[in-house]
Design an enzyme around this catalytic site. Structure first.
Site, PDB file in Angstrom:
ATOM      1  N   LYS A 261       4.131  11.415 -11.182  1.00  0.00           N
ATOM      2  CA  LYS A 261       3.344  10.597 -12.103  1.00  0.00           C
ATOM      3  C   LYS A 261       4.041   9.240 -12.253  1.00  0.00           C
ATOM      4  O   LYS A 261       5.240   9.193 -12.547  1.00  0.00           O
ATOM      5  CB  LYS A 261       3.230  11.262 -13.474  1.00  0.00           C
ATOM      6  CG  LYS A 261       2.174  12.346 -13.513  1.00  0.00           C
ATOM      7  CD  LYS A 261       1.865  12.764 -14.937  1.00  0.00           C
ATOM      8  CE  LYS A 261       0.800  13.849 -14.954  1.00  0.00           C
ATOM      9  NZ  LYS A 261       0.592  14.424 -16.303  1.00  0.00           N
TER      10      LYS A 261
ATOM     11  N   GLU B 142      11.957  19.143 -24.517  1.00  0.00           N
ATOM     12  CA  GLU B 142      11.181  19.331 -23.271  1.00  0.00           C
ATOM     13  C   GLU B 142      11.663  20.571 -22.508  1.00  0.00           C
ATOM     14  O   GLU B 142      10.897  21.192 -21.785  1.00  0.00           O
ATOM     15  CB  GLU B 142      11.311  18.102 -22.365  1.00  0.00           C
ATOM     16  CG  GLU B 142      10.560  16.876 -22.863  1.00  0.00           C
ATOM     17  CD  GLU B 142       9.064  16.894 -22.528  1.00  0.00           C
ATOM     18  OE1 GLU B 142       8.560  17.900 -21.992  1.00  0.00           O
ATOM     19  OE2 GLU B 142       8.405  15.880 -22.840  1.00  0.00           O
TER      20      GLU B 142
ATOM     21  N   LYS C  50       9.062  23.280 -13.272  1.00  0.00           N
ATOM     22  CA  LYS C  50       8.214  22.090 -13.051  1.00  0.00           C
ATOM     23  C   LYS C  50       7.769  22.042 -11.590  1.00  0.00           C
ATOM     24  O   LYS C  50       6.600  21.756 -11.287  1.00  0.00           O
ATOM     25  CB  LYS C  50       8.973  20.820 -13.427  1.00  0.00           C
ATOM     26  CG  LYS C  50       8.212  19.536 -13.089  1.00  0.00           C
ATOM     27  CD  LYS C  50       7.573  18.854 -14.252  1.00  0.00           C
ATOM     28  CE  LYS C  50       6.581  17.786 -13.803  1.00  0.00           C
ATOM     29  NZ  LYS C  50       6.575  16.604 -14.619  1.00  0.00           N
TER      30      LYS C  50
ATOM     31  N   HIS D  12       2.553  18.048 -26.735  1.00  0.00           N
ATOM     32  CA  HIS D  12       2.409  16.603 -26.526  1.00  0.00           C
ATOM     33  C   HIS D  12       1.213  15.999 -27.267  1.00  0.00           C
ATOM     34  O   HIS D  12       1.200  14.801 -27.531  1.00  0.00           O
ATOM     35  CB  HIS D  12       2.300  16.284 -25.032  1.00  0.00           C
ATOM     36  CG  HIS D  12       3.626  16.368 -24.316  1.00  0.00           C
ATOM     37  ND1 HIS D  12       4.344  17.547 -24.247  1.00  0.00           N
ATOM     38  CD2 HIS D  12       4.371  15.441 -23.666  1.00  0.00           C
ATOM     39  CE1 HIS D  12       5.467  17.325 -23.561  1.00  0.00           C
ATOM     40  NE2 HIS D  12       5.512  16.051 -23.207  1.00  0.00           N
TER      41      HIS D  12
ATOM     42  N   ARG E 145      -1.134  22.409 -14.533  1.00  0.00           N
ATOM     43  CA  ARG E 145      -0.221  21.312 -14.912  1.00  0.00           C
ATOM     44  C   ARG E 145      -0.472  20.838 -16.342  1.00  0.00           C
ATOM     45  O   ARG E 145       0.399  20.270 -16.976  1.00  0.00           O
ATOM     46  CB  ARG E 145      -0.340  20.152 -13.903  1.00  0.00           C
ATOM     47  CG  ARG E 145       0.736  19.091 -14.089  1.00  0.00           C
ATOM     48  CD  ARG E 145       0.842  18.144 -12.910  1.00  0.00           C
ATOM     49  NE  ARG E 145       1.876  17.129 -13.163  1.00  0.00           N
ATOM     50  CZ  ARG E 145       2.312  16.263 -12.278  1.00  0.00           C
ATOM     51  NH1 ARG E 145       1.816  16.265 -11.051  1.00  0.00           N
ATOM     52  NH2 ARG E 145       3.238  15.372 -12.589  1.00  0.00           N
TER      53      ARG E 145
ATOM     54  N   ASN F 225       1.667  19.797 -21.094  1.00  0.00           N
ATOM     55  CA  ASN F 225       1.385  18.986 -22.289  1.00  0.00           C
ATOM     56  C   ASN F 225       1.574  19.780 -23.578  1.00  0.00           C
ATOM     57  O   ASN F 225       1.223  19.289 -24.656  1.00  0.00           O
ATOM     58  CB  ASN F 225      -0.053  18.439 -22.224  1.00  0.00           C
ATOM     59  CG  ASN F 225      -0.208  17.433 -21.106  1.00  0.00           C
ATOM     60  OD1 ASN F 225       0.708  16.650 -20.844  1.00  0.00           O
ATOM     61  ND2 ASN F 225      -1.340  17.463 -20.432  1.00  0.00           N
TER      62      ASN F 225
ATOM     63  N   ARG G 290       0.813  -1.244   0.000  1.00  0.00           N
ATOM     64  CA  ARG G 290       0.000   0.000   0.000  1.00  0.00           C
ATOM     65  C   ARG G 290       0.830   1.271   0.000  1.00  0.00           C
ATOM     66  O   ARG G 290       0.350   2.345   0.366  1.00  0.00           O
ATOM     67  CB  ARG G 290      -0.972   0.030   1.185  1.00  0.00           C
ATOM     68  CG  ARG G 290      -1.960  -1.110   1.152  1.00  0.00           C
ATOM     69  CD  ARG G 290      -3.243  -0.731   1.856  1.00  0.00           C
ATOM     70  NE  ARG G 290      -4.218  -1.778   1.707  1.00  0.00           N
ATOM     71  CZ  ARG G 290      -4.472  -2.690   2.638  1.00  0.00           C
ATOM     72  NH1 ARG G 290      -3.832  -2.654   3.782  1.00  0.00           N
ATOM     73  NH2 ARG G 290      -5.363  -3.610   2.416  1.00  0.00           N
TER      74      ARG G 290
ATOM     75  N   HIS H 119      11.143  10.748 -27.920  1.00  0.00           N
ATOM     76  CA  HIS H 119      10.030  11.502 -27.323  1.00  0.00           C
ATOM     77  C   HIS H 119      10.281  13.019 -27.405  1.00  0.00           C
ATOM     78  O   HIS H 119       9.386  13.776 -27.801  1.00  0.00           O
ATOM     79  CB  HIS H 119       9.831  11.067 -25.867  1.00  0.00           C
ATOM     80  CG  HIS H 119       8.770  11.831 -25.157  1.00  0.00           C
ATOM     81  ND1 HIS H 119       7.422  11.692 -25.461  1.00  0.00           N
ATOM     82  CD2 HIS H 119       8.835  12.788 -24.189  1.00  0.00           C
ATOM     83  CE1 HIS H 119       6.723  12.521 -24.695  1.00  0.00           C
ATOM     84  NE2 HIS H 119       7.557  13.191 -23.917  1.00  0.00           N
TER      85      HIS H 119
ATOM     86  N   HIS I   2       2.569  13.000 -29.060  1.00  0.00           N
ATOM     87  CA  HIS I   2       2.202  11.614 -28.749  1.00  0.00           C
ATOM     88  C   HIS I   2       1.610  10.922 -29.970  1.00  0.00           C
ATOM     89  O   HIS I   2       1.860   9.737 -30.216  1.00  0.00           O
ATOM     90  CB  HIS I   2       1.180  11.568 -27.609  1.00  0.00           C
ATOM     91  CG  HIS I   2       1.796  11.765 -26.247  1.00  0.00           C
ATOM     92  ND1 HIS I   2       1.076  12.189 -25.162  1.00  0.00           N
ATOM     93  CD2 HIS I   2       3.063  11.596 -25.806  1.00  0.00           C
ATOM     94  CE1 HIS I   2       1.881  12.282 -24.101  1.00  0.00           C
ATOM     95  NE2 HIS I   2       3.091  11.928 -24.472  1.00  0.00           N
TER      96      HIS I   2
ATOM     97  N   GLU J 118      -3.276  17.976 -11.868  1.00  0.00           N
ATOM     98  CA  GLU J 118      -3.537  18.405 -13.245  1.00  0.00           C
ATOM     99  C   GLU J 118      -4.956  18.906 -13.465  1.00  0.00           C
ATOM    100  O   GLU J 118      -5.627  18.561 -14.431  1.00  0.00           O
ATOM    101  CB  GLU J 118      -3.215  17.244 -14.215  1.00  0.00           C
ATOM    102  CG  GLU J 118      -2.866  17.747 -15.598  1.00  0.00           C
ATOM    103  CD  GLU J 118      -2.284  16.669 -16.515  1.00  0.00           C
ATOM    104  OE1 GLU J 118      -1.284  16.049 -16.128  1.00  0.00           O
ATOM    105  OE2 GLU J 118      -2.843  16.478 -17.591  1.00  0.00           O
TER     106      GLU J 118
HETATM  107  N1  GLY Z   1       4.983  15.039 -17.710  1.00  0.00           N
HETATM  108  C1  GLY Z   1       3.979  15.963 -17.453  1.00  0.00           C
HETATM  109  C2  GLY Z   1       3.596  16.073 -16.024  1.00  0.00           C
HETATM  110  O1  GLY Z   1       4.332  15.656 -15.153  1.00  0.00           O
HETATM  111  O2  GLY Z   1       2.548  16.555 -15.735  1.00  0.00           O
END
Ligand code: GLY
Length: 356
Positions: free
Chosen positions: A143, A185, A224, A245, A238, A242, A121, A262, A249, A234
């Site tokens: 993430k 990035e 960041k 992206h 946040r 993107n 957990r 990427h 993507h 998000e």
């Molecule tokens: N990679 C995008 C984020 O961490 O929200």
């Protein structure tokens, strides 16, 4: 050592950026060592390059440190690998006190973070990113995730690490093209949040051999950290991460994963998103030219065989679609991102002309 805080109340943590920081790991982590097991999750090549040295430093300093390896590539982000690691942790008699050290790029970080979030957990983990992309993006913000047959990152969680330890010197040991591709990035952070940083990157790119990676990593991490601190889940801000992206993507999916890096796909996606932004009247044509000129300094691959309808079909499957609405990231101006829910499909298709 430069320290940046991710401010999330009880789950706050610091990002430490310093050349040679990994040799100091035993002293940095000593306050967190209570006799528990420490497990490095990495890839075998990285263990040989960095991990075994790290492990012996830690063991010599009185830590109980062992390691688990993952296969190289996206295949590591599978349910099978996830359950194999969990079984291995149990075999190693790990328990709730065990701490994971995730040593690697985005794939390793995503899997290790998900393992940490679900083993017993949830156990503690640290991110030690070894690629530019992981340093400036995936290691920060919690993430985690794995892929299933239906799509990438469809199983995962937001689970914050105890800390992020970044040694920019590692970038010197990586293939140059790999690092340069990752700059896509970094440009993104300037484009959505800091025009001055964007201008600096553009100047630095004129002499790529003396590009100040450590400086760029530090500023990207600050941005960041600021964004994640304000919007961990998000809900709004946040989403700006993107930028580039949506098409990026879709390009990766259309061309096949591994066929384009990427960072390169994101850079191409940013050119499309910049064009959409100026076409819809958010950003001026001149600003878009300036953004495009900066991105083009990365010497990106040509993508001549891209089918606009296929790209659009991938865009429609994107996780950024919510209730059938695509939250497309545009620029209001250089250094200021925004989301737009009404970008017409034909504009997305038309934007592909700028990368062909
Ligand atoms: N990679 C995008 C984020 O961490 O929200």
């Amino acid at each position: 050592m430069k320290t940046i805080q991710v401010q999330l109340g009880e789950r706050s943590y610091s990002i430490n950026v310093e050349s040679g920081i990994l040799r100091k790991l035993p002293s940095i982590l000593s306050g967190q060592n209570h006799g528990q097991k420490w497990i490095i999750i990495s890839q075998y090549n990285l263990m040989e390059l960095i991990g075994f040295g790290l492990m012996s430093d830690l063991n010599e300093a009185g830590f109980k440190c062992d390691y688990i390896t993952l296969p190289v590539g996206e295949a590591a982000k599978s349910m099978n690998e996830f359950s194999r690691i969990i079984s291995q942790l149990i075999e190693m008699k790990c328990d709730r006190s065990t701490t994971i050290l995730s040593l690697g790029g985005g794939v390793v970080g995503d899997v290790s973070g998900f393992v940490a979030s679900s083993f017993m957990r949830g156990i503690q983990y640290y991110q030690i990113p070894t690629t530019l992309l992981a340093m400036v993006d995936s290691s920060i913000g919690g993430k985690t995730g794995i892929n299933i047959a239906e799509g990438k990152n469809l199983v995962g969680s937001i689970y914050q690490p105890q800390g992020v330890l970044i040694d920019p010197d590692i970038l010197d040991s990586l293939p140059r093209e790999e690092v340069i591709a990752g700059l896509g990035e970094v440009i993104k952070y300037g484009a959505i949040h800091d025009e001055k940083f964007l201008n600096n990157i553009s100047e630095w790119l004129d002499d790529i051999d003396s590009f100040p990676f450590a400086k760029a990593v530090l500023r990207a991490c600050e941005i960041k950290a600021e964004i994640v601190s304000l919007d961990e889940h998000e809900g709004g801000l946040r989403k700006l991460l993107n930028f580039g992206h949506t098409v990026g993507h879709a390009l990766e999916a259309h061309l096949g994963y591994g066929k384009i890096r990427h960072g390169e796909a994101v850079a191409l996606g940013m050119k499309c998103a910049g064009w959409v932004s100026s076409k819809m009247g958010f950003m001026s044509v001149d600003e878009n030219i300036s953004l495009t000129n900066t991105i083009d300094k990365l010497s990106l691959p040509h993508v001549s065989k891209v089918d606009p309808n296929t790209i659009l079909s991938y865009v429609k499957k994107d996780k950024k679609m919510r209730n059938g609405i695509l939250h497309f990231v545009v620029l209001n101006t250089l250094g200021e991102g925004n989301t737009c829910d009404s970008v017409p499909d034909n504009l997305i298709k038309e934007s592909l002309k700028v990368i062909q």
